[in-house]
Write a protein that holds these residues in place. Structure first.
Motif, PDB file in Angstrom:
ATOM      1  N   UNK A   1     -18.858  -5.718 -17.559  1.00 13.41           N
ATOM      2  CA  UNK A   1     -19.096  -7.288 -17.087  1.00 13.41           C
ATOM      3  C   UNK A   1     -18.479  -6.228 -15.813  1.00 13.41           C
ATOM      4  N   UNK A   2     -18.968  -6.624 -14.268  1.00 20.52           N
ATOM      5  CA  UNK A   2     -17.987  -6.003 -13.383  1.00 20.52           C
ATOM      6  C   UNK A   2     -18.290  -7.250 -12.173  1.00 20.52           C
ATOM      7  N   UNK A   3     -18.418  -8.493 -12.512  1.00 17.50           N
ATOM      8  CA  UNK A   3     -19.159  -9.300 -11.878  1.00 17.50           C
ATOM      9  C   UNK A   3     -17.282  -9.598 -11.058  1.00 17.50           C
ATOM     10  N   UNK A   4     -16.719  -9.646 -11.383  1.00 16.63           N
ATOM     11  CA  UNK A   4     -15.526  -9.656 -10.530  1.00 16.63           C
ATOM     12  C   UNK A   4     -15.177  -8.298  -9.935  1.00 16.63           C
ATOM     13  N   UNK A   5     -15.943  -8.792  -8.301  1.00 19.65           N
ATOM     14  CA  UNK A   5     -16.415  -7.015  -7.908  1.00 19.65           C
ATOM     15  C   UNK A   5     -14.975  -6.499  -6.723  1.00 19.65           C
ATOM     16  N   UNK A   6     -14.160  -7.954  -6.471  1.00 18.37           N
ATOM     17  CA  UNK A   6     -12.554  -7.182  -6.115  1.00 18.37           C
ATOM     18  C   UNK A   6     -11.610  -7.173  -6.804  1.00 18.37           C
ATOM     19  N   UNK A   7     -11.703  -7.317  -7.436  1.00 16.95           N
ATOM     20  CA  UNK A   7     -10.958  -6.894  -8.863  1.00 16.95           C
ATOM     21  C   UNK A   7     -11.208  -5.251  -8.538  1.00 16.95           C
ATOM     22  N   UNK A   8     -12.446  -5.099  -9.345  1.00 18.90           N
ATOM     23  CA  UNK A   8     -13.437  -3.533  -9.282  1.00 18.90           C
ATOM     24  C   UNK A   8     -12.637  -3.158  -8.006  1.00 18.90           C
ATOM     25  N   UNK A   9     -12.623  -3.101  -7.306  1.00 24.01           N
ATOM     26  CA  UNK A   9     -12.684  -2.715  -5.537  1.00 24.01           C
ATOM     27  C   UNK A   9     -11.192  -2.220  -5.796  1.00 24.01           C
TER      28      UNK A   9
ATOM     29  N   UNK B   1      -9.250  -1.304  -8.162  1.00 26.08           N
ATOM     30  CA  UNK B   1      -9.233  -0.948  -9.129  1.00 26.08           C
ATOM     31  C   UNK B   1      -8.951   0.710  -8.625  1.00 26.08           C
ATOM     32  N   UNK B   2     -10.402   0.548  -7.981  1.00 24.01           N
ATOM     33  CA  UNK B   2     -11.162   2.162  -7.414  1.00 24.01           C
ATOM     34  C   UNK B   2     -10.128   2.063  -6.334  1.00 24.01           C
ATOM     35  N   UNK B   3      -9.220   1.907  -5.363  1.00 26.53           N
ATOM     36  CA  UNK B   3      -8.705   1.997  -4.117  1.00 26.53           C
ATOM     37  C   UNK B   3      -7.422   2.225  -4.406  1.00 26.53           C
ATOM     38  N   UNK B   4      -6.669   1.761  -5.867  1.00 29.65           N
ATOM     39  CA  UNK B   4      -5.639   2.388  -6.665  1.00 29.65           C
ATOM     40  C   UNK B   4      -5.756   3.969  -6.692  1.00 29.65           C
ATOM     41  N   UNK B   5      -6.770   4.052  -7.298  1.00 32.04           N
ATOM     42  CA  UNK B   5      -7.111   4.874  -8.596  1.00 32.04           C
ATOM     43  C   UNK B   5      -6.671   6.216  -7.134  1.00 32.04           C
ATOM     44  N   UNK B   6      -7.376   6.308  -5.884  1.00 30.00           N
ATOM     45  CA  UNK B   6      -7.600   6.760  -4.718  1.00 30.00           C
ATOM     46  C   UNK B   6      -5.847   6.755  -3.994  1.00 30.00           C
ATOM     47  N   UNK B   7      -5.647   6.094  -3.779  1.00 35.02           N
ATOM     48  CA  UNK B   7      -4.312   6.593  -3.420  1.00 35.02           C
ATOM     49  C   UNK B   7      -3.408   6.838  -4.238  1.00 35.02           C
ATOM     50  N   UNK B   8      -3.288   6.340  -5.567  1.00 33.25           N
ATOM     51  CA  UNK B   8      -2.611   7.581  -6.880  1.00 33.25           C
ATOM     52  C   UNK B   8      -2.968   8.853  -6.750  1.00 33.25           C
TER      53      UNK B   8
ATOM     54  N   UNK C   1     -12.548  -4.101   0.206  1.00 27.15           N
ATOM     55  CA  UNK C   1     -13.180  -5.112  -0.345  1.00 27.15           C
ATOM     56  C   UNK C   1     -12.176  -5.916  -1.067  1.00 27.15           C
ATOM     57  N   UNK C   2     -11.290  -5.131  -1.461  1.00 22.61           N
ATOM     58  CA  UNK C   2     -10.335  -6.344  -2.687  1.00 22.61           C
ATOM     59  C   UNK C   2     -10.069  -7.799  -2.207  1.00 22.61           C
ATOM     60  N   UNK C   3     -10.255  -8.258  -0.765  1.00 20.36           N
ATOM     61  CA  UNK C   3      -9.880  -9.116  -0.592  1.00 20.36           C
ATOM     62  C   UNK C   3      -7.746  -9.727  -1.385  1.00 20.36           C
ATOM     63  N   UNK C   4      -7.917 -10.520  -1.550  1.00 21.16           N
ATOM     64  CA  UNK C   4      -6.772 -10.862  -1.890  1.00 21.16           C
ATOM     65  C   UNK C   4      -6.086  -9.825  -2.691  1.00 21.16           C
ATOM     66  N   UNK C   5      -6.648  -9.323  -3.692  1.00 25.65           N
ATOM     67  CA  UNK C   5      -6.260  -9.016  -4.624  1.00 25.65           C
ATOM     68  C   UNK C   5      -5.361  -7.385  -3.831  1.00 25.65           C
TER      69      UNK C   5
END
Length: 645
Positions: free
Chosen positions: A555-563, A565-572, A613-617
């Protein structure tokens, strides 16, 4: 107007220019400070500067100094001051604490709706003001058009025309159509013919213009129906006995492709096709292009290029223009609404245009805007015809596999029956199963069919539940990137993002190809570009899980959480690359850099889109990478090389 009234317009112009330039500068400063400012705010900064330019033009042009113009200028100034107030809430000083900076970032996310509403109002005011100016400079424009018409009726197009066409191009709908046929297969004869006999279609095609909406759920063959209609309309209207010419336009939307999921992209695609067939129509585009250059084709220029499209459509003489728009529901929501607002009045604004829209019934705005037009619902209005077409499709596909695998007649008939019973009327389900049957031994076909679930979503679930525990982590990472990537990734980019390790004999792209097999039918690979196979795959992966329901591993239903994770991966990723090579941003656009660090180009350009798209995350990312966000040399170089560009 009296002298005093003219002075009032001039004063309003001067005031707006001053406020606009200050606001545009402030917007850019805010975006430079915190990258969680919505990306659309960055884009709208150009609109503010354009408004300032119009105001400056009004100040020096007497024919534009009217009471109506003055009122628009005064309203714009008021809206801009409101924007300034809202944007100040997300601005911070460099010596602010991390907690304070993070809090202001979250405020920015909360204020986004009000900010974007004000930008939308300014966008409308800009269009109104631009229309006033265009009307009052009509005589000059007509003179330019006459000159350009003479210029472009010569045998060779002018240099300006060539540059304009190059800037206009974003995607070639004809190539997109050909790719769809390659991936989905040729249309099976007889599966789509029924549409031409439907009462609504006959009524639509026998009138001078109008819109027909064909709606249906996922996997019912809407895209293949669109391909059929583009071909049918061309043969229906051409050649015409009375010498009238038919101009065919079409566009295939794709939520996963930024060049095919927005209103501006659609209009650019339609303009490109019209100019391919009628080069003289470029006379409607060149005057604006000569002033605005490439800016005319940016995301905030929808109103401008839409008006140009209408002028072209209305200047075709006795020619008939047809347009097929496939998958309109896959457009970005704000962009979709923008286009639907225009389509509501399409019959009165372009009487020579015959347009067909094919889409799902949702989002709701489609029903609100298109419900007034002729409509065919694939279910229930055409349920029998769709079912008959599905039977033909099943027979054709099973005949192919039966011939190649030498099925006995009884088995062939059994396969047909099972496909009819379990497909739930979806072409996509059948295509998946037929692909799998090519790899099943004849002796195991019956057992394989017995185990098949009924319907598309249960089939998706079965595919992923068959992935072994040891492979689920990487499979989920792959699905996450393919579901939320801003633009489709190449094999080398995804292999780099996932840190795939090559073997002694295989490079990492080849290793990744093997890993992609665990995703089954979810992914499509074309020219080494990976994407989800269908919009229904995105919907399945991101669907909301009922409260207290068991959350499946995929499940990828928690879209903001998934976004996030991708933001963190890009920055790293690009932060680690920077530590290896501090001059990396200066070499960002070189081919050698892309070969050495395949994912760097994407990560540096798109991390902030995922962050937005990560909102509060996003608060976690601010804290995790505080050294990157605040007083960091890598931040400064990124802002200089990438953000500024």
């Amino acid at each position: 107007m009296s002298g005093a009234e003219v002075l009032g317009v001039i004063a309003a112009s001067e005031q707006l220019v001053e406020v606009a330039f200050k606001l545009a500068k402030f917007v850019k400063a805010v975006v430079d400070q915190i990258q969680d400012a919505p990306d659309r705010i960055r884009q709208e900064a150009g609109r503010i500067e354009s408004l300032a330019s119009l105001a400056a033009r009004i100040k020096t042009t007497m024919s534009l100094q009217t009471e109506d113009v003055k009122n628009i200028l005064i309203r714009c100034e008021s809206y801009m001051r409101e924007l300034q107030t809202l944007l100040e809430k997300i601005s911070f000083k460099h010596d602010d604490t991390l907690r304070k900076k993070a809090w202001k970032a979250i405020c920015g996310l909360q204020e986004e709706e009000d900010i974007m509403k004000l930008f939308a109002v300014l966008h409308q005011e800009y269009s109104t003001l631009d229309t006033h100016i265009n009307l009052r400079t009509n005589a000059v424009a007509e003179d330019i058009l006459a000159k350009l018409t003479n210029l472009d009726t010569q045998e060779q197009p002018s240099y300006v025309s060539k540059k304009c066409l190059q800037a206009l191009f974003i995607t070639d709908p004809a190539i997109d159509c050909a790719k769809l046929i390659t991936s989905k297969g040729e249309i099976v004869s007889g599966t789509c013919d029924w549409i031409t006999q439907k009462e609504e279609f006959v009524k639509w095609i026998t009138t001078d213009g109008g819109l027909l909406w064909i709606s249906g759920g996922p996997g019912l063959g809407k895209t293949m129906l669109s391909i059929y209609l583009t071909e049918y309309l061309s043969s229906y209207f051409m050649p015409l006995e009375n010498g009238k010419r038919h101009l065919s336009t079409f566009f295939f939307c794709d939520a996963k492709d930024n060049t095919r999921n927005g209103s501006v992209a659609i209009v650019r695609g339609l303009l490109f096709q019209l100019l391919q067939q009628r080069r003289d129509l470029i006379k409607h585009l060149l005057p604006t292009y000569e002033v605005q250059k490439e800016q005319i084709f940016q995301q905030n220029s929808f109103e401008t290029i839409w008006s140009i499209l209408l002028r072209m459509m209305n200047d075709v003489g006795d020619s008939q223009v047809s347009c097929v728009l496939d998958g309109l529901d896959e457009c970005e929501p704000a962009s979709l609404q923008e286009l639907l607002n225009k389509l509501k009045n399409i019959t009165s604004s372009t009487p020579r245009l015959k347009i067909i829209v094919l889409s799902r019934e949702y989002p709701r705005c489609l029903e609100v805007s298109l419900g007034q037009f002729l409509r065919i619902r694939l279910d229930p209005d055409a349920k029998a015809e769709v079912s008959d077409g599905l039977d033909l499709y099943i027979s054709a596909r099973v005949a192919e596999i039966s011939k190649s695998r030498k099925y006995p007649d009884q088995l062939t008939n059994h396969v047909k029956k099972i496909l009819r019973d379990k497909s739930a009327g979806t072409y996509l389900w059948i295509s998946f199963v037929v692909q799998d049957l090519h790899n099943v031994e004849v002796s195991e076909v019956e057992e394989s069919l017995d185990q098949l679930p009924r319907g598309l979503y249960p089939l998706y679930e079965r595919i992923l539940n068959q992935v072994g525990q040891d492979h689920r982590g990487l499979t989920l990472d792959i699905l996450r990137w393919c579901t939320f990537a801003v633009e489709p990734l190449t094999l080398s980019e995804l292999a780099s993002a996932l840190d795939i390790t090559p073997t002694d004999l295989l490079d990492r792209e080849t290793v990744l190809r093997g890993k992609l097999a665990f995703c089954g039918h979810f992914l499509s690979i074309s020219n080494d570009i990976i994407s989800l196979v269908h919009q229904s795959a995105y919907d399945f992966l991101t669907r909301k899980i009922p409260n207290h329901g068991e959350i499946p591993w995929f499940s990828l239903s928690s879209v903001e959480v998934e976004q996030s994770k991708l933001a963190s991966a890009c920055i790293a990723y690009f932060h680690d690359v920077y530590l290896e090579d501090e001059d990396i941003f200066g070499k960002l656009y070189r081919n050698k850099t892309r070969r050495q660090y395949p994912f760097f180009y994407y990560a540096a350009r798109q991390w902030h889109n995922h962050f937005n798209h990560s909102s509060q995350h996003g608060i976690r990312i601010l804290e995790e990478y505080s050294q990157f966000f605040f007083n960091s040399p890598v931040w400064e170089k990124w802002a200089h090389r990438v953000c500024a560009r």
